[in-house]
Design an enzyme around this catalytic site. Structure first.
Site, PDB file in Angstrom:
ATOM      1  N   THR A   1      -7.353   4.157  -4.803  1.00  0.00           N
ATOM      2  CA  THR A   1      -6.078   4.117  -4.072  1.00  0.00           C
ATOM      3  C   THR A   1      -6.191   3.153  -2.894  1.00  0.00           C
ATOM      4  O   THR A   1      -5.311   2.312  -2.677  1.00  0.00           O
ATOM      5  CB  THR A   1      -5.687   5.527  -3.590  1.00  0.00           C
TER       6      THR A   1
ATOM      7  N   HIS B   1      -6.192  -0.417  -4.157  1.00  0.00           N
ATOM      8  CA  HIS B   1      -4.817  -0.800  -4.504  1.00  0.00           C
ATOM      9  C   HIS B   1      -4.011  -1.121  -3.241  1.00  0.00           C
ATOM     10  O   HIS B   1      -3.330  -2.152  -3.170  1.00  0.00           O
ATOM     11  CB  HIS B   1      -4.202   0.370  -5.288  1.00  0.00           C
ATOM     12  N   GLU B   2      -4.111  -0.253  -2.240  1.00  0.00           N
ATOM     13  CA  GLU B   2      -3.325  -0.463  -1.014  1.00  0.00           C
ATOM     14  C   GLU B   2      -3.806  -1.700  -0.248  1.00  0.00           C
ATOM     15  O   GLU B   2      -2.995  -2.436   0.322  1.00  0.00           O
ATOM     16  CB  GLU B   2      -3.366   0.781  -0.123  1.00  0.00           C
TER      17      GLU B   2
ATOM     18  N   HIS C   1       2.763  -5.104  -7.398  1.00  0.00           N
ATOM     19  CA  HIS C   1       2.428  -4.332  -8.597  1.00  0.00           C
ATOM     20  C   HIS C   1       2.441  -5.251  -9.821  1.00  0.00           C
ATOM     21  O   HIS C   1       3.280  -6.139  -9.928  1.00  0.00           O
ATOM     22  CB  HIS C   1       3.426  -3.183  -8.789  1.00  0.00           C
TER      23      HIS C   1
ATOM     24  N   TRP D   1       3.382  -4.897 -12.774  1.00  0.00           N
ATOM     25  CA  TRP D   1       4.554  -4.910 -13.660  1.00  0.00           C
ATOM     26  C   TRP D   1       5.770  -5.585 -13.006  1.00  0.00           C
ATOM     27  O   TRP D   1       6.821  -5.693 -13.620  1.00  0.00           O
ATOM     28  CB  TRP D   1       4.898  -3.497 -14.124  1.00  0.00           C
TER      29      TRP D   1
ATOM     30  N   ASP E   1      -7.968   6.392 -11.421  1.00  0.00           N
ATOM     31  CA  ASP E   1      -9.051   5.621 -10.799  1.00  0.00           C
ATOM     32  C   ASP E   1     -10.107   5.168 -11.813  1.00  0.00           C
ATOM     33  O   ASP E   1     -10.584   4.031 -11.747  1.00  0.00           O
ATOM     34  CB  ASP E   1      -9.738   6.460  -9.704  1.00  0.00           C
TER      35      ASP E   1
HETATM   36  N1  ARG Z   1       0.999   3.880  -3.826  1.00  0.00           N
HETATM   37  C1  ARG Z   1       0.541   4.433  -5.068  1.00  0.00           C
HETATM   38  C2  ARG Z   1       0.991   5.876  -5.153  1.00  0.00           C
HETATM   39  O1  ARG Z   1       1.004   6.585  -4.161  1.00  0.00           O
HETATM   40  C3  ARG Z   1      -0.950   4.341  -5.184  1.00  0.00           C
HETATM   41  C4  ARG Z   1      -1.440   4.353  -6.580  1.00  0.00           C
HETATM   42  C5  ARG Z   1      -2.938   4.299  -6.633  1.00  0.00           C
HETATM   43  N2  ARG Z   1      -3.438   4.544  -7.966  1.00  0.00           N
HETATM   44  C6  ARG Z   1      -4.657   5.041  -8.214  1.00  0.00           C
HETATM   45  N3  ARG Z   1      -5.083   5.179  -9.442  1.00  0.00           N
HETATM   46  N4  ARG Z   1      -5.438   5.433  -7.275  1.00  0.00           N
HETATM   47  O2  ARG Z   1       1.365   6.349  -6.205  1.00  0.00           O
HETATM   48 ZN    ZN Z   2       1.359   0.125  -4.937  1.00  0.00          ZN
END
Ligand code: ARG
Ligand code: ZN
Ligand code: CA
Length: 254
Positions: free
Chosen positions: A160, A163-164, A173, A175, A227
């Site tokens: 997470t 990603h952030e 993102h 997509w 993850d």
């Molecule tokens: N901003 C996204 C959410 O809150 C973060 C997604 C992160 N994905 C992950 N597999 N850790 O949904």
């Molecule tokens: Zn995101």
């Protein structure tokens, strides 16, 4: 840029319960994942399908907990704040002491990471480059932070925060944020056009938007998979992060 960039990080732990007051070990486990994933040194990088292995990028970014605070004093790079607020949203209130959180450290020098209990279903959120310094950084919920302590499956791989931080460096993102349409773009040339977010752990290939035979790059950190199912940035994404570090976030490289 060929050289490594080493980014000082401050983690602001804002806790309403002892559990939310994540340990130094949990914080260190998160820094380690950042250091693996942004260098393509993650132990699962060999799971990238063969057709995309040459696209895997070493983003040449390293992270370390800050060693000096904004006043030049020694620090462990962690602030801890007890709060009466039980959960937080995306309204940035956690970024201000006046609303029960903790003020940002100067965003031209530090990557600010707030760890606080987010509302149900929200793992984290980020501010893109170009926003106010007082709210700059990323926010992650304790159960999706690091790989030990309160980190909970399937978000216990530290991804997470990866990603952030991708968003913080201007990645969109994968997509293209148009839900199930095929017209949105992430403005990265080497990621396949893909319809919408993927969740869980899809089987390869997953074809949408005529992107066969290889389909969606759902193992990319900028998708929404679990993850354990995401393990790469592409060279195009790395170039986009480089451009951010050469412009909007240049001060962090010196
Ligand atoms: N901003 C996204 C959410 O809150 C973060 C997604 C992160 N994905 C992950 N597999 N850790 O949904
Ligand atoms: Zn995101
Ligand atoms: Ca694309």
């Amino acid at each position: 840029r060929q050289s490594l960039v080493d980014i000082p990080v401050v983690v602001h732990v804002v806790h309403n319960t002892p559990e939310q007051n994540v340990s130094a070990a949990q914080i260190h486990s998160q820094i380690e994942v950042l250091n693996q994933d942004f260098r393509a040194n993650n132990p699962d990088v060999n799971k990238v399908p063969g057709v995309w292995q040459e696209l895997v990028a070493d983003a040449r970014l390293q992270f370390h907990l800050a060693r000096t605070d904004p006043l030049g004093r020694p620090t462990d790079g962690i602030t801890r704040t007890e709060t009466s607020v039980t959960e937080w949203g995306t309204d940035d209130l956690v970024k201000f002491s006046l609303s029960g959180g903790h003020d940002a450290w100067p965003a031209d020098t530090y990557l600010n990471i707030w760890v606080c209990r987010l509302r149900r279903g929200l793992l984290g959120y980020a501010q893109f480059p170009g926003g106010a310094a007082s709210t700059d950084g990323v926010v992650v919920t304790p159960t999706a932070f690091g790989t030990t302590g309160t980190a909970a499956a399937p978000f216990d791989g530290g991804r997470t925060t990866v990603h952030e931080v991708g968003h913080w460096l201007n990645l969109r993102h994968i997509w293209g944020d148009d839900q199930e349409g095929c017209s949105g773009s992430d403005f990265v040339a080497d990621t396949p056009n893909q319809a919408g977010p993927n969740l869980g752990s899809p089987d390869f290939p997953h074809v949408t938007c005529g992107n066969g035979p290889n389909g969606d790059m759902f193992m990319n950190y900028m998708d929404y998979t679990d993850d354990a199912a995401m393990f790469m940035f592409t060279k195009g994404q790395s170039a986009r992060m480089d451009a951010t570090l050469d412009n909007a976030r240049l001060t962090l490289t010196r």
